[in-house]
Design an enzyme around this catalytic site. Sequence first.
Site, PDB file in Angstrom:
ATOM      1  N   SER A   1     -28.914  33.047  10.754  1.00 44.91           N
ATOM      2  CA  SER A   1     -28.917  31.903   9.847  1.00 44.91           C
ATOM      3  C   SER A   1     -29.764  32.097   8.599  1.00 44.91           C
ATOM      4  O   SER A   1     -29.527  31.456   7.592  1.00 44.91           O
ATOM      5  CB  SER A   1     -29.386  30.655  10.591  1.00 44.91           C
ATOM      6  OG  SER A   1     -30.659  30.864  11.149  1.00 44.91           O
TER       7      SER A   1
ATOM      8  N   HIS B   1     -23.000  29.620  12.590  1.00 44.52           N
ATOM      9  CA  HIS B   1     -22.651  29.846  11.178  1.00 44.52           C
ATOM     10  C   HIS B   1     -21.347  30.614  11.015  1.00 44.52           C
ATOM     11  O   HIS B   1     -20.937  30.889   9.887  1.00 44.52           O
ATOM     12  CB  HIS B   1     -23.791  30.589  10.465  1.00 44.52           C
ATOM     13  CG  HIS B   1     -24.952  29.693  10.207  1.00 44.52           C
ATOM     14  ND1 HIS B   1     -25.014  28.852   9.123  1.00 44.52           N
ATOM     15  CD2 HIS B   1     -26.074  29.466  10.919  1.00 44.52           C
ATOM     16  CE1 HIS B   1     -26.132  28.167   9.161  1.00 44.52           C
ATOM     17  NE2 HIS B   1     -26.798  28.506  10.249  1.00 44.52           N
TER      18      HIS B   1
ATOM     19  N   LYS C   1     -21.671  22.225  10.688  1.00 45.78           N
ATOM     20  CA  LYS C   1     -21.773  23.018   9.467  1.00 45.78           C
ATOM     21  C   LYS C   1     -20.385  23.067   8.807  1.00 45.78           C
ATOM     22  O   LYS C   1     -20.008  22.095   8.166  1.00 45.78           O
ATOM     23  CB  LYS C   1     -22.374  24.379   9.787  1.00 45.78           C
ATOM     24  CG  LYS C   1     -23.769  24.221  10.454  1.00 45.78           C
ATOM     25  CD  LYS C   1     -24.453  25.515  10.712  1.00 45.78           C
ATOM     26  CE  LYS C   1     -25.632  25.388  11.678  1.00 45.78           C
ATOM     27  NZ  LYS C   1     -26.668  24.452  11.300  1.00 45.78           N
TER      28      LYS C   1
HETATM   29  C1  LIG Z   1     -27.862  30.007  14.347  1.00 43.20           C
HETATM   30  C2  LIG Z   1     -27.904  28.524  14.590  1.00 43.20           C
HETATM   31  N1  LIG Z   1     -27.663  28.073  15.829  1.00 43.20           N
HETATM   32  C3  LIG Z   1     -27.681  26.770  16.104  1.00 43.20           C
HETATM   33  C4  LIG Z   1     -27.962  25.833  15.131  1.00 43.20           C
HETATM   34  C5  LIG Z   1     -27.999  24.396  15.488  1.00 43.20           C
HETATM   35  O1  LIG Z   1     -26.816  23.753  15.094  1.00 43.20           O
HETATM   36  P1  LIG Z   1     -26.814  22.198  14.809  1.00 43.20           P
HETATM   37  O2  LIG Z   1     -27.268  22.012  13.396  1.00 43.20           O
HETATM   38  O3  LIG Z   1     -25.409  21.802  15.063  1.00 43.20           O
HETATM   39  O4  LIG Z   1     -27.774  21.571  15.772  1.00 43.20           O
HETATM   40  C6  LIG Z   1     -28.215  26.248  13.831  1.00 43.20           C
HETATM   41  C7  LIG Z   1     -28.483  25.239  12.782  1.00 43.20           C
HETATM   42  O5  LIG Z   1     -29.481  25.139  12.185  1.00 43.20           O
HETATM   43  C8  LIG Z   1     -28.207  27.632  13.554  1.00 43.20           C
HETATM   44  O6  LIG Z   1     -28.488  28.074  12.325  1.00 43.20           O
END
Ligand SMILES: Cc1ncc(COP(=O)(O)O)c(C=O)c1O
Length: 393
Positions: free
Chosen positions: A182, A210, A241
Amino acid sequence: MRTDPLAYLAAELDTLSAQGLRRSLRELTGEQAHRSVVDGRSVVNLSSNNYLGLTNHPSLKARAIDAIERLGVGSGSVRTIAGTMAIHAELERQLATFKQVDAVVVFQSGFTANAGTVSSILTKEDIVISDELNHASIIDGCRLSRAAIKVFPHKDVDAARAIVRDLPNGPRKLLITDGVFSMDGDLGPLPGLCALAEEYGCIMMVDDAHASGVFGRNGRGTVDHFGMHGRVDVQVGTLSKAVGALGGYVAGSRALVDFLHHRARPFLFSTSHPPAVAAACLAAIELLLAEPQIIERLWDNTRFFQAGLRTLGFDIGMSESPITPVIVGEGARAMQLSDRLFAEGVFAQGIAFPTVARDRARVRAIVTATHTRDELQFALDAFAKVGRELGLV
Ligand SMILES: Cc1ncc(COP(=O)(O)O)c(C=O)c1O
């Protein structure tokens, strides 16, 4: 008079201020879009994960409004008591078909999907082998599981192999990676990790937050992108997202999903999505299937913007996705770059320790399918001006 037992928090905040790292939350007064009003200024928005511009897409809005009219604004219960509405089940069926798996369970967020899954499928007798840059929700899930945690250097399959090879036979082993990282926008080495998992009988898990809506055919994710169908036991995706709404899901076998229904704590102990969220997600999946050209636009814009930054001389790391880190080094410098860009009409958030290593602070820019070329050129011009001013290029 009672002394404030939380006084130490103010001291911590003062330290952040002294380091130039204290931030206030920027506020959007209108929609989350390619151009948004942030703190009262109209800016080109390079800070969201709204990859495809679906947060305010007319068909998602129409479906959400229709769901509110027919089904109300809330589900009123956790899934396992009275909070499983037909529309939740329909979304899970559609996601399972989309992901080409037996079954899917939707969680309130990607965070709870990761944390709730890792913590429930492992026990303290087990072992996790995890990339050092995996997302915080994976790390928290690992900690909650109380399994032993072995961390391998970023994307280093050989190092992961050396760890797995030396582990005892008894404990269960979970090999876990982000599909797209991310903060750096690079891809997890799925082919190598899947082969390793198969060789040593590990459970293979990928967090595709992502990659959902971005990689693979119609946005099916990195498992599809790398042709790894059937070789990843647990896939996590997000609906927050590119899909534009909110939520996370776990895709895998029927037994995995049924087990999570019984053991995943966020599923058991937190209320399910409002029906409008599920309706918007259903509309988004239909859109991904019917109009994959939206994803192509995202990639066109990404190529244009990243080529522009590279030509200007910025260090954008190893990105292979629309996540574009502009790496500057010290935290205070990243915040300075972000603030100056904002003053020039471009919103790209600064990211510093502990989210990234102390010497790898950055501004993180995310291109979307809905940015116009003029907006991206405007942003590049602002990066050029501010970059020169700060001696970065
Ligand atoms: C790699 C990754 N996994 C999981 C999440 C969590 O997703 P959500 O925003 O739907 O809670 C994020 C978001 O920040 C992320 O970047």
